[in-house]
Enzyme design. Sequence first.
Site, PDB file in Angstrom:
ATOM      1  N   ALA A  73       0.826  -1.208   0.000  1.00 18.92           N
ATOM      2  CA  ALA A  73       0.000   0.000   0.000  1.00 18.92           C
ATOM      3  C   ALA A  73       0.856   1.251   0.000  1.00 18.92           C
ATOM      4  CB  ALA A  73      -0.895  -0.002   1.238  1.00 18.92           C
ATOM      5  N   TYR A 139      -5.436   8.353   3.809  1.00 15.07           N
ATOM      6  CA  TYR A 139      -4.676   7.118   4.061  1.00 15.07           C
ATOM      7  C   TYR A 139      -5.430   6.212   5.033  1.00 15.07           C
ATOM      8  CZ  TYR A 139      -1.327   4.001   6.244  1.00 15.07           C
ATOM      9  OH  TYR A 139      -0.727   2.891   6.771  1.00 15.07           O
ATOM     10  N   PHE A 167       1.214   0.586  14.848  1.00 14.33           N
ATOM     11  CA  PHE A 167       1.482   1.959  15.278  1.00 14.33           C
ATOM     12  C   PHE A 167       2.703   2.424  14.459  1.00 14.33           C
ATOM     13  CE2 PHE A 167      -1.698   3.229  18.420  1.00 14.33           C
ATOM     14  CZ  PHE A 167      -2.535   2.155  18.208  1.00 14.33           C
ATOM     15  N   ARG A 219       4.603   9.057  20.112  1.00  8.32           N
ATOM     16  CA  ARG A 219       4.213   7.919  19.268  1.00  8.32           C
ATOM     17  C   ARG A 219       4.727   6.627  19.875  1.00  8.32           C
ATOM     18  NH1 ARG A 219       1.786  11.456  17.627  1.00  8.32           N
ATOM     19  NH2 ARG A 219       1.430  12.250  15.526  1.00  8.32           N
ATOM     20  N   ARG A 280       2.558  19.855  12.099  1.00  5.78           N
ATOM     21  CA  ARG A 280       2.265  19.329  10.771  1.00  5.78           C
ATOM     22  C   ARG A 280       0.767  19.038  10.695  1.00  5.78           C
ATOM     23  NH1 ARG A 280       5.461  13.926   9.025  1.00  5.78           N
ATOM     24  NH2 ARG A 280       4.167  13.083  10.689  1.00  5.78           N
ATOM     25  N   GLY A 282      -2.683  17.515  10.348  1.00  3.91           N
ATOM     26  CA  GLY A 282      -3.161  16.132  10.485  1.00  3.91           C
ATOM     27  C   GLY A 282      -2.511  15.348  11.610  1.00  3.91           C
TER      28      GLY A 282
END
Length: 329
Positions: A73, A139, A167, A219, A280, A282
């Site tokens: 993808a 996405y 993740f 993250r 950034r 989003g």
Amino acid sequence: MILVLGGAGYIGSHMLKVLREVGEPHLAFDNLERGHLAALGESPFLAGDLRQPNDLTRLFAEHRIDTVMHFAAYIEVGESVKKPAEFYWNNVYGVLVLLEQMRLAGVSQIVFSSTAAVYGEPDYVPLDEAHPTRPGNPYGETKLAVERMLAAFGDAYGLRSVCLRYFNAAGADPAGVLGEDHDPETHLIPLVIQAALGRRPSIKIFGDDYPTPDGTGVRDYVHVLDLAKAHLLAVNHLRRGGASATYNLGTGHGHSVKEVISAVERVSGRPVPVEIAPRRAGDTAQLVAASDAIQRDWGWRPQFGQLDQIVEHAFRWFEAHPEGYRTPL
Ligand code: UDP
């Protein structure tokens, strides 16, 4: 035999290595638009495109595939905002063609690479699988669309699927011959390492005013080999006749952008020049996985759960291959 779609890409190529190590018969398939021939290693390979039904008809006729893994993808969120048509064309239409060809060939098991991006802005962290899915960009929408398509094909045609919601995939095989090579590179760990190696002037921190302990985005970085190993567990589950399932894959530990930069400085022994830049578009403040379900059900445990290990393995790759796969192996 396992069919690995997108086997020449970052995660697909690590999957191939794991399959070679466990002696599992497999075949890699890739259109090489973004993948790298050199990443395929010794795995058998067929060039082709998911969106070309005939490529798959021939493949399924000639090879006894029982399970498909889909890594083929487009992945970059910013690009998906600018080029949604290409994302739906590859990420959704390509999978529709695949599922139709699987149905015609009687192949009924698939492990699908999904993403934390299906959740969108978190209501709470760590995120478990029951968290509502509200993707914040095309996405994530394409990945969620496929999850739903898989469920419908399951109900109607008996397809069994495992969706693994990654993740932040990171790190590299510790041997240093496989790694991340995206053009352009947008991911934090490669960019920070390239800044440490002097191949970029600095790293821009996208926002230091988030509601996180140090103000930078948090993250859950999960090692690419740990992702690949979860796929093996998924195949075993499907081969045992297990039901369709969806699992998060993360370590459960969040790391801020500043922590990643410090880890790269520690591992590389070099300073990283930093600039503070605006947020950034989003991006969310925090994405951390609750991976209790896959740990409980299949005993999956991250082998490389420490950020410094992830960074060290990525660093070995970039140090030895400053031009990615264009650097001779
Ligand atoms: N990030 C950053 N500078 C960069 C690239 C990323 O500060 O040059 C931040 C980004 O805002 C996020 C984290 O690093 O908080 C991880 O971003 P990445 O693009 O690697 O993965 P994502 O979480 O967007 O899938």
